[in-house]
Structure formats: structure tokens, C-alpha cells
Design a protein around this motif. Structure first.
Motif, PDB file in Angstrom:
ATOM      1  N   SER A  11       0.854  -1.185   0.000  1.00 41.97           N
ATOM      2  CA  SER A  11       0.000   0.000   0.000  1.00 41.97           C
ATOM      3  C   SER A  11       0.893   1.238   0.000  1.00 41.97           C
ATOM      4  O   SER A  11       1.753   1.384   0.880  1.00 41.97           O
ATOM      5  CB  SER A  11      -0.904  -0.011   1.236  1.00 41.97           C
ATOM      6  OG  SER A  11      -1.738   1.130   1.263  1.00 41.97           O
ATOM      7  N   TYR A  12       0.686   2.118  -0.964  1.00 42.07           N
ATOM      8  CA  TYR A  12       1.599   3.259  -1.078  1.00 42.07           C
ATOM      9  C   TYR A  12       0.915   4.428  -1.771  1.00 42.07           C
ATOM     10  O   TYR A  12      -0.056   4.273  -2.518  1.00 42.07           O
ATOM     11  CB  TYR A  12       2.845   2.868  -1.862  1.00 42.07           C
ATOM     12  CG  TYR A  12       2.588   2.553  -3.327  1.00 42.07           C
ATOM     13  CD1 TYR A  12       2.837   3.496  -4.315  1.00 42.07           C
ATOM     14  CD2 TYR A  12       2.080   1.321  -3.724  1.00 42.07           C
ATOM     15  CE1 TYR A  12       2.596   3.226  -5.651  1.00 42.07           C
ATOM     16  CE2 TYR A  12       1.833   1.031  -5.053  1.00 42.07           C
ATOM     17  CZ  TYR A  12       2.092   1.990  -6.021  1.00 42.07           C
ATOM     18  OH  TYR A  12       1.850   1.712  -7.343  1.00 42.07           O
ATOM     19  N   SER A  13       1.450   5.611  -1.520  1.00 41.14           N
ATOM     20  CA  SER A  13       0.988   6.812  -2.197  1.00 41.14           C
ATOM     21  C   SER A  13       1.618   6.882  -3.582  1.00 41.14           C
ATOM     22  O   SER A  13       2.750   6.423  -3.793  1.00 41.14           O
ATOM     23  CB  SER A  13       1.390   8.051  -1.383  1.00 41.14           C
ATOM     24  OG  SER A  13       1.276   9.224  -2.166  1.00 41.14           O
ATOM     25  N   HIS A  14       0.905   7.489  -4.516  1.00 41.80           N
ATOM     26  CA  HIS A  14       1.433   7.611  -5.877  1.00 41.80           C
ATOM     27  C   HIS A  14       2.762   8.370  -5.877  1.00 41.80           C
ATOM     28  O   HIS A  14       3.629   8.119  -6.724  1.00 41.80           O
ATOM     29  CB  HIS A  14       0.418   8.324  -6.768  1.00 41.80           C
ATOM     30  CG  HIS A  14       0.823   8.363  -8.213  1.00 41.80           C
ATOM     31  ND1 HIS A  14       0.870   7.230  -9.000  1.00 41.80           N
ATOM     32  CD2 HIS A  14       1.212   9.398  -9.000  1.00 41.80           C
ATOM     33  CE1 HIS A  14       1.257   7.564 -10.218  1.00 41.80           C
ATOM     34  NE2 HIS A  14       1.472   8.877 -10.246  1.00 41.80           N
ATOM     35  N   ARG A  15       2.953   9.283  -4.936  1.00 41.36           N
ATOM     36  CA  ARG A  15       4.210  10.035  -4.863  1.00 41.36           C
ATOM     37  C   ARG A  15       5.399   9.131  -4.498  1.00 41.36           C
ATOM     38  O   ARG A  15       6.548   9.478  -4.742  1.00 41.36           O
ATOM     39  CB  ARG A  15       4.100  11.158  -3.824  1.00 41.36           C
ATOM     40  CG  ARG A  15       3.183  12.293  -4.243  1.00 41.36           C
ATOM     41  CD  ARG A  15       3.117  13.359  -3.166  1.00 41.36           C
ATOM     42  NE  ARG A  15       2.268  14.462  -3.550  1.00 41.36           N
ATOM     43  CZ  ARG A  15       2.685  15.543  -4.203  1.00 41.36           C
ATOM     44  NH1 ARG A  15       3.959  15.649  -4.530  1.00 41.36           N
ATOM     45  NH2 ARG A  15       1.845  16.507  -4.513  1.00 41.36           N
ATOM     46  N   ASP A  16       5.101   7.979  -3.898  1.00 43.72           N
ATOM     47  CA  ASP A  16       6.161   7.053  -3.489  1.00 43.72           C
ATOM     48  C   ASP A  16       6.279   5.882  -4.462  1.00 43.72           C
ATOM     49  O   ASP A  16       6.769   4.804  -4.112  1.00 43.72           O
ATOM     50  CB  ASP A  16       5.869   6.525  -2.073  1.00 43.72           C
ATOM     51  CG  ASP A  16       5.765   7.646  -1.059  1.00 43.72           C
ATOM     52  OD1 ASP A  16       6.530   8.609  -1.180  1.00 43.72           O
ATOM     53  OD2 ASP A  16       4.899   7.558  -0.167  1.00 43.72           O
ATOM     54  N   LYS A  17       5.860   6.086  -5.704  1.00 49.30           N
ATOM     55  CA  LYS A  17       5.808   5.008  -6.680  1.00 49.30           C
ATOM     56  C   LYS A  17       7.183   4.394  -6.923  1.00 49.30           C
ATOM     57  O   LYS A  17       7.320   3.178  -7.043  1.00 49.30           O
ATOM     58  CB  LYS A  17       5.226   5.535  -7.995  1.00 49.30           C
ATOM     59  CG  LYS A  17       5.134   4.489  -9.094  1.00 49.30           C
ATOM     60  CD  LYS A  17       4.502   5.072 -10.354  1.00 49.30           C
ATOM     61  CE  LYS A  17       4.403   4.023 -11.445  1.00 49.30           C
ATOM     62  NZ  LYS A  17       3.773   4.575 -12.671  1.00 49.30           N
ATOM     63  N   ARG A  18       8.218   5.238  -7.026  1.00 44.00           N
ATOM     64  CA  ARG A  18       9.550   4.696  -7.319  1.00 44.00           C
ATOM     65  C   ARG A  18      10.018   3.762  -6.207  1.00 44.00           C
ATOM     66  O   ARG A  18      10.572   2.693  -6.479  1.00 44.00           O
ATOM     67  CB  ARG A  18      10.556   5.829  -7.516  1.00 44.00           C
ATOM     68  CG  ARG A  18      11.974   5.344  -7.739  1.00 44.00           C
ATOM     69  CD  ARG A  18      12.857   6.408  -8.328  1.00 44.00           C
ATOM     70  NE  ARG A  18      12.457   6.716  -9.690  1.00 44.00           N
ATOM     71  CZ  ARG A  18      13.131   7.533 -10.504  1.00 44.00           C
ATOM     72  NH1 ARG A  18      14.224   8.119 -10.073  1.00 44.00           N
ATOM     73  NH2 ARG A  18      12.720   7.768 -11.724  1.00 44.00           N
TER      74      ARG A  18
END
Length: 681
Positions: A11-18
Motif C-alpha cells: 500500500s503506497y501513495s502515488h508520490r512514493d511510486k519509485r
């Protein structure tokens, strides 16, 4: 159809995609430890669910996401200020906790400081499927450089997800991966290290009375066992390093012959602790002397009991690490001495009990290591012998373990090394046979486990190599079919993980290889399309790591030279001469890997002068191409031979040209190789 289960849901935010992409790949590709003699190995950490797109703006979780959470054994939450503000992440955590309570949740700090970067449901205790007023205090892995760092954080997650003994993460098959410090969660006892270090120092300053020495030994034993277990979870590498160095200092002032077996064992553990910490930090300049000291200690222990299997194994591991770090630093003679010692001990150990598969693996890996060293030294015949012996051993091990995918991948690796070695010795037909074995094995594994992307990525590389061999030997239609398969699978893998540099690199090789085949068969437009795609991906890799010399200099120049000889051959001669000068300046090296590039640069310069109507300068450049020395030893670079033959023809050295053409024919290569490198008939 049975519902597919996941090892974990990320589960992650789109800003933390990398960060999510990196973690997903790191976990799914991690090879878990074997379970000892006769074991069929552990199941890997696959599959792991990662939603790569932002969730739609709806009140409820999408059905697919909800099903994936229900089918997941664990929940990994990437924690950052963005994640803390995301309602979608909060809902994913809430759903997981309602189903499973607080168990199986693994927070990973990406940015910010806890608790402000934790989504709210992480901090709430759930009971009987409902949130309570009690607080939850999750222990997080921290991938930030000033936290655990990526390496340590990854191991924390693996240990928890796989439910394995943490020491087994350290005791990995030595020749195929790096040893790293094991980790667990227990941060409360860090403050003890200050008083323990002072106590060790104080004891060391006293006289050598027996009772005081016994007290010092007992304290060191505590520091190397219990205290180490307490410190490793919190990633305090500087503290662990200090613990190990104090113990090393204590024993360094004593002669090895005066130490008991127990004291020697403690000395070896202290030294290995320092070496492992430095290796995890990437500071191998300090790791190498520490591994060397550990090897001297394990050697002393072995000399006292030469047939003790544990002492043989431990000394073999010490020698492996000395050889591995020396090899990384280009100290080839030192690396060879250590690796030969590792191989000798591994062979003795394996002979003691042929049913002990762990010992058999050590022998197989040690032989492969010697093969790699011989290959790099240009001793192709010796390398081939080592690789074949290693392949036979790996095949026997895999058969004994019931042909698990992990071990079959090791066997595919062995076939790949044999094929590469045969190619470098100029035996293209034999090389193709080994490539066929590799490809057939990988295809069988893909049928066995269609979702295994590790297998499929490896297939991209294997088929690219096979297609190149088929093209060189004139099997054009077959080569194109093989390379189309490689490109299609490479494209699929990159679509799955756009930021996976390994998948990108394999895909790029398939594109470049097919582009050269297109050019050699007169399909210039298609060649340019593949070259352009390769160029775009190379720019992406270079942007990811500006310090990577291969991505930013070597491969960029190699592509430019390829295009100057093929689809951009009509550019102004001055542009080509400038490129040739850049190659000679940037790759001024005696390394074998640059030989072909240097020959190509001189040949390209000669063509430029020839087009400008300056035959004297052209002759000088072609002569320089012809005079570039081939690799030392038994290595054969087929494209470089083709370029030299063309240069010899350009300056009228027909006898030399015939000799080089005969060499090409003996390898099984056809004139297709000359068109491949950009030489017209």
C-alpha cells in the motif's frame, strides 16, 4: 478456479511510486535460503500485489483491490507524509486490520518522521475486527539512507514475511549472493553499548591475570552474541562496528598460537562482524583487510583440527569473501589465490558426505567462481572445464532436490556460462547447443510457473544471445523469429516494471540485437526504429544513475559507433571522425571489453577519410584498426575479426584479409557478420 493468494499487498501513495517499484522487485526476486540437506527449498516471496495506478475517486475500494487485500498474507505500508494524508491507504489498512487484526503489518518509512508519516489506522489497535481505543506501536523498517538503508530494511521485511530464522539470511549460498547482517525488531537496549564498550576498554587495560582475562572473554562473547542480536534490529551499524573493532583490538595484541580454540572462534567472529558491517556499508576498502584477518584466524583453527567439517566450512567462507572483495577491486592474483583455496576446501568438504547438498553447492559455486576468473583472464579452455564441472554438480543437486525452480535457474546460469565461453573460443555451433539447453530449460520453467517473471526476464537474455548466434551463422529467418520472441517478452516485462533496470537492460539488448539483424538484411527503417527505442531507454538509465559509466559513456558511444556504421553512415565524415576520437579518448584502455570498440573507431575514421578523398589518412586509420591487438589468451571476438578483415582489404593486404576470413569461417560465422557490424559486401 481457486482464488490466487499473495505473499503481501503493498500500500503506497502515488508520490512514493519509485520506492514501491524498487521494493516490489527486491522482494519478488529475493532467493530465500535452502533448508539443508535433502530440502526442496523454500517457496519464494511471490506473488506480491502492487497497485501501480492511483485509485479512482470513489467512496469504496475497488473490487479488485479489496479482493487482493483479502487474499494477502501480509500488508506492507510505505509511510510518508503523502501516505499519511491518503484516504485510500487508510482504507486499505482498515480493511486489512478488520480481517487480520494487527498481525502481518509491516510499515516501511520512505520519508518523514513517525508518527506524523504513519496513516492513522496504523496507530490504532484492532480487536475482533474493530478498532479500539488502545494504541498500536508498529516497528518500522526504514529505507532512508540515514535509517536502515535499503539493504537492511529489505532484510527486515524478508525475515518477517518469510517467517524464517534470521540467521539463515546471513548463511546464504556464498558464491551467489552477498552476506548481510540479519535483523529483528528490539530497539530498547541500544543504550547498553556505551557501558559495554567502556567495560571492554577498562578490562583490556588491566593486567593479564587469569580471572580478568576470563571476564574479558566472557564480555566479548556477550558482545558478539546477545548484544549483537539486540543492536542489529535498529540498524546501528556504527555501534556494531565499534563492538567488533574493540574485540579485534583485544585479540590483536595476543599471538594466535597462545589463544585457545574458543578464543580463536571469538576472534574470527569479531573480525567477520567488522568485515560484514563494512561490506553492508559498501566500504570494501576496509572490509578486505578484515576478511583477510578473519581468514588467518579460521586457518589457525582449521590447522588444529584439519578434518573438522565446521572449521573447513568456516574457513572456506572466509576465503570466499577475501577472493570476492579482491576481485571487485581488480586484485586478480589475490582473488585467484583465495578462490582456489575456497575451491580446495569446498571439494574436500563435499567429498566427506555426498548426501549433504549444502556442501555440494559450495563445491559447485567454487568451481563456477574459478571459471569466471579464468574467463576474465582469457583462459577459455580452463574456464570451460570449470563451468562444465559446476554444471554437472548443479544438475545433480537439482535432481536430488526434486528440480525446484530456484535450483533449475542456477542450472540455466551454468548453461549460459558454458555457451558464452564456447562463443568466446570461436565455437559457434557448440555455443548454440548450450544456448538451446538454456532456452529449453527456461521455457519449461515458464510453463511450470507462468507468473514467474524472474524466469521470463532471464529468457529475454537467453533468446537475445541465441538470436545473435543464429544470425552470425546465416540462419536469418530463425534468428528473426527468436529475436522477435525476446523483444516481445522484454516489452512485456518492462510494462510490468517500468523502473526495473535489470528488465530494461535485457530488453535493450534484444532491441539492439534485432536492430543489427534488420540492418544486415536490408531493412534499414526497422533497424532505425529499434536503435531509436534503445537510445531512449539508455537515456532513461543514464538519468537514473549519472555516475554509471557504462550507461552514460560506454554504451552511448557503442550505439553511436553502431549507427555511424549502419543507418547513419551518410552523415558528414567529420562527424564520424569526431566520434572516433571520442571513443579513443574515453575508452583508452587495455581492457578486453573495449578491443572491438577501438577497432571500430579506427575503421570508422578510415571510412571518413576515404569519403573525404584523403587516401593517405584513410590508410593510416585502417592500419591502426588492423594493429589493435586481439585479447590475450584464447578469446575470439568475432565482430572485431570482421572489422580487421575489412580494414586489411581496404589497404590492400589481401593475404592478411584471407587469413582473417579463414578464422571467421572456422568459427562457423558467415559473411552475415560483416553486414552485422556495418561492412558492406
Amino acid at each position: 478456479m481457486a482464488e490466487r493468494r499473495y505473499k503481501a499487498f503493498i500500500s503506497y501513495s502515488h508520490r512514493d511510486k519509485r520506492s514501491a517499484n524498487w521494493l516490489h522487485h527486491a522482494l519478488e526476486t529475493y532467493r530465500l535460503p535452502d533448508q539443508g540437506s535433502g530440502s526442496k527449498g523454500r517457496e519464494g516471496l511471490q506473488p506480491i500485489f502492487k497497485d501501480r495506478d492511483e485509485l479512482p475517486a470513489a467512496d469504496n475500494l475497488g473490487e479488485a483491490i479489496e479482493q487482493a487485500i483479502r487474499a494477502s498474507d501480509a500488508l506492507i505500508v510505505l509511510c510518508s507524509p503523502s501516505a499519511a494524508q491518503s484516504p485510500w491507504i487508510a482504507r486499505e489498512i482498515d480493511l486489512y486490520k478488520r480481517l487480520n487484526g494487527d498481525r502481518g503489518i509491516f510499515p516501511v518509512i520512505v520519508e518523514g518522521e513517525p508518527p506524523d508519516n504513519f496513516p492513522a489506522p496504523l496507530l490504532v489497535h484492532y480487536d475482533d475486527g474493530e478498532p479500539t481505543d488502545a494504541a498500536s506501536e508498529p516497528i518500522a523498517a526504514d529505507i532512508r539512507p540515514d535509517g536502515d538503508g535499503r539493504k537492511l530494511a529489505k532484510l527486515k521485511l524478508i525475515a518477517g514475511l518469510a517467517h524464517i530464522d534470521l540467521d539463515s539470511l546471513v548463511q546464504r549460498d556464498a558464491a551467489r549472493r552477498q552476506k548481510r547482517l540479519a535483523m529483528v525488531a528490539a530497539a530498547s537496549l541500544v543504550g547498553m553499548v556505551g557501558t559495554s564498550g567502556l567495560a571492554l576498554y577498562a578490562i583490556d587495560q588491566r593486567n593479564e591475570a587469569r580471572d580478568q582475562r576470563a571476564e574479558a572473554d566472557g564480555l566479548i562473547e556477550y558482545m558478539l552474541t546477545d548484544l549483537r542480536k539486540q543492536l542489529e534490529p535498529v540498524g546501528r551499524l556504527e555501534v556494531l562496528d565499534g563492538v567488533g573493532k574493540r574485540a579485534m583490538d583485544y585479540y590483536a595484541r595476543q599471538k594466535l598460537k597462545d589463544l585457545s580454540d574458543t578464543e580463536l572462534g571469538r576472534r574470527a567472529r569479531a573480525t567477520m562482524l567488522v568485515a560484514e558491517v563494512q561490506n553492508v556499508r559498501g566500504n570494501n576498502e576496509e572490509a578486505l583487510p578484515a576478511f583477510e584477518q578473519a581468514a588467518r584466524t579460521t586457518q589457525a583453527l582449521l590447522e588444529r583440527k584439519p578434518d573438522d567439517p565446521d572449521r573447513m566450512f568456516n574457513h572456506g567462507q572466509s576465503l570466499f569473501w577475501v577472493g570476492y572483495i579482491a576481485w571487485q577491486h581488480g586484485k586478480k592474483s589475490e582473488a585467484r589465490r583465495a578462490m582456489e583455496g575456497y575451491a580446495a576446501i569446498s571439494s574436500r568438504l563435499a567429498a566427506k558426505d555426498r548426501t549433504n547438498l549444502q556442501w555440494q553447492k559450495e563445491e559447485a559455486y567454487s568451481l563456477s567462481n574459478l571459471g569466471t576468473l579464468s574467463f576474465e583472464e582469457g583462459k577459455i579452455g580452463k574456464a570451460l572445464t570449470y563451468f562444465r564441472k559446476s554444471a554437472d554438480a548443479i544438475d545433480a543437486i537439482s535432481r536430488a532436490e526434486g528440480r525446484p525452480i530456484e535450483q533449475e535457474l542456477e542450472l540455466a546460469d551454468a548453461y549460459s556460462w558454458i555457451a558464452s565461453t564456447l562463443e568466446q573460443s570461436g565455437k559457434l555451433a557448440a555455443s548454440m547447443e548450450e544456448r538451446r539447453r538454456e532456452v529449453d530449460l527456461l521455457e519449461a520453467l515458464a510453463i511450470q510457473d507462468p507468473a514467474n517473471n524472474i524466469v521470463r526476464r532471464r529468457m529475454v537474455g537467453a533468446k537475445s544471445a541465441m538470436g545473435r548466434l543464429q544470425a552470425w551463422t546465416g540462419r536469418t529467418d530463425l534468428a528473426l523469429a527468436t529475436l522477435n520472441e525476446a523483444v516481445a517478452e522484454g516489452d512485456r516485462q518492462v510494462s510490468i516494471e517500468p523502473d526495473d533496470t535489470f528488465a530494461l537492460s535485457l530488453y535493450m539488448v534484444s532491441l539492439l540485437t534485432r536492430g543489427k539483424l534488420y540492418w544486415s538484411t536490408g531493412r534499414a527503417r526497422l533497424a532505425s526504429q529499434d536503435y531509436d527505442r534503445y537510445d531512449a531507454l539508455l537515456s532513461k538509465l543514464a538519468a537514473l544513475d549519472p555516475e554509471n559509466r557504462d550507461w552514460n559513456i560506454v554504451e552511448d558511444l557503442a550505439l553511436d559507433v553502431t549507427r555511424a556504421l549502419t543507418d547513419r553512415s551518410d552523415e558528414r565524415p567529420a562527424v564520424h571522425r569526431s566520434l572516433a576520437a571520442d571513443v579513443r579518448k574515453s575508452l583508452a584502455s587495455t581492457d578486453v571489453e573495449f578491443e572491438r570498440m577501438m577497432v571500430a573507431a579506427h575503421y570508422l575514421e578510415g571510412v571518413g577519410w576515404e569519403r573525404d578523398g584523403q587516401p593517405a589518412n584513410a590508410r593510416k586509420a585502417f592500419t591502426s584498426a588492423l594493429e589493435i591487438k586481439p585479447p590475450a589468451g584464447e578469446m575470439v571476438d568475432i565482430p572485431a575479426i570482421a572489422l580487421r578483415r575489412a580494414a586489411a582489404s581496404k589497404i590492400g593486404e589481401s593475404e592478411r584479409a584471407r587469413e582473417l576470413r579463414d578464422i571467421l569461417r572456422k568459427t562457423g560465422a558467415t559473411t552475415a557478420v560483416e553486414r552485422w557490424v556495418g561492412i558492406s559486401r
